[in-house]
Design an enzyme around this catalytic site. Structure first.
Site, PDB file in Angstrom:
ATOM      1  N   ASN A   1      32.565  38.487  35.544  1.00  0.00           N
ATOM      2  CA  ASN A   1      33.426  39.549  35.005  1.00  0.00           C
ATOM      3  C   ASN A   1      33.995  39.076  33.674  1.00  0.00           C
ATOM      4  O   ASN A   1      34.202  37.888  33.471  1.00  0.00           O
ATOM      5  CB  ASN A   1      34.573  39.813  35.995  1.00  0.00           C
ATOM      6  CG  ASN A   1      35.528  40.877  35.497  1.00  0.00           C
ATOM      7  OD1 ASN A   1      35.101  41.942  35.036  1.00  0.00           O
ATOM      8  ND2 ASN A   1      36.830  40.614  35.568  1.00  0.00           N
TER       9      ASN A   1
ATOM     10  N   HIS B   1      37.388  39.552  31.284  1.00  0.00           N
ATOM     11  CA  HIS B   1      38.781  40.018  31.362  1.00  0.00           C
ATOM     12  C   HIS B   1      39.458  39.740  30.016  1.00  0.00           C
ATOM     13  O   HIS B   1      39.282  38.652  29.450  1.00  0.00           O
ATOM     14  CB  HIS B   1      39.500  39.279  32.500  1.00  0.00           C
ATOM     15  CG  HIS B   1      40.903  39.738  32.685  1.00  0.00           C
ATOM     16  ND1 HIS B   1      41.222  40.881  33.390  1.00  0.00           N
ATOM     17  CD2 HIS B   1      42.075  39.231  32.231  1.00  0.00           C
ATOM     18  CE1 HIS B   1      42.533  41.048  33.365  1.00  0.00           C
ATOM     19  NE2 HIS B   1      43.075  40.068  32.676  1.00  0.00           N
TER      20      HIS B   1
END
Ligand code: GRF
Length: 194
Positions: free
Chosen positions: A102, A104
């Site tokens: 991911n 972020h």
């Protein structure tokens, strides 16, 4: 050719950066599908690059959502990339596809966790008087924004920054960090044979 699948929910600028980098550097990587959990502008980047696009509706009940995600990610996928995907990753998806990363928009572990997404992250950074923020690519585990950190870019916060200005400045660094990290991870994977 390494097979990756990209999950999005928004504008898809990180997806676009990944598509451009794979093309530009001729990496041995193929985005086999783009999956969104809602109608979003990012779909256009997939369509323009002739990448199969799928919608798995986030308003489905949790079990059906998880089942449909698992059924939609091509089974040969070696790495799932969350590029602005806002739904919580179901544990069963992680079980089927343990390699999920991911991106972020903060220097995790700072300004991460439940409710920390989009402009809220940058508002919180500015409210805390931080002089520096940035972006992080990390492994996904059961904890929101809690997996092991793979790479970070540090970005200055200026005294008169608005959350929107900070968001845009960091986004430009995300567009470098995500493709570079995907390339590094894929280079470490064994070659994939269909
Ligand atoms: C990025 O800021 C990313 O860090 C976060 O969501 C945003 C997605 O932007 N997870 P985009 O859809 O790639 O433009």
């Amino acid at each position: 050719m390494h097979q990756i699948c990209v999950l999005i929910s928004g504008g898809g600028s990180n997806l676009a950066a990944l598509i451009a980098a794979i093309h530009c550097y001729q990496w041995d990587i193929r985005i086999n599908s783009v999956i969104a959990d809602r109608a979003c502008a990012g779909k256009q980047h997939a369509i323009a690059a002739h990448i199969p696009f799928h919608l798995v509706d986030r308003t489905l009940d949790k079990t059906t959502f998880a089942e449909q995600l698992i059924a939609t990610v091509p089974p040969e996928t070696e790495l799932i990339v969350l590029a602005g995907f806002l739904s919580i990753i179901p544990p069963s998806l992680l079980h089927h596809f343990p390699r999920i990363i991911n991106i972020h928009p903060s220097l995790l572990p700072k300004f991460g966790g439940a409710g920390m997404y989009g402009l809220k992250v940058h508002q919180a950074v500015i409210a805390a008087g931080e002089r520096e923020s940035g972006c992080t690519v990390h492994w996904v585990n059961q904890e929101i924004d809690g997996g092991a950190i793979l790479a970070q870019n540090r970005v200055s916060v200026f005294p008169d920054d608005t959350p929107e200005q900070l968001q845009q400045r960091i986004l430009a660094y995300e567009h470098q960090l995500l493709p570079a990290t995907v390339a590094r991870l894929c280079a470490q994977l064994p070659p994939f044979h269909q």
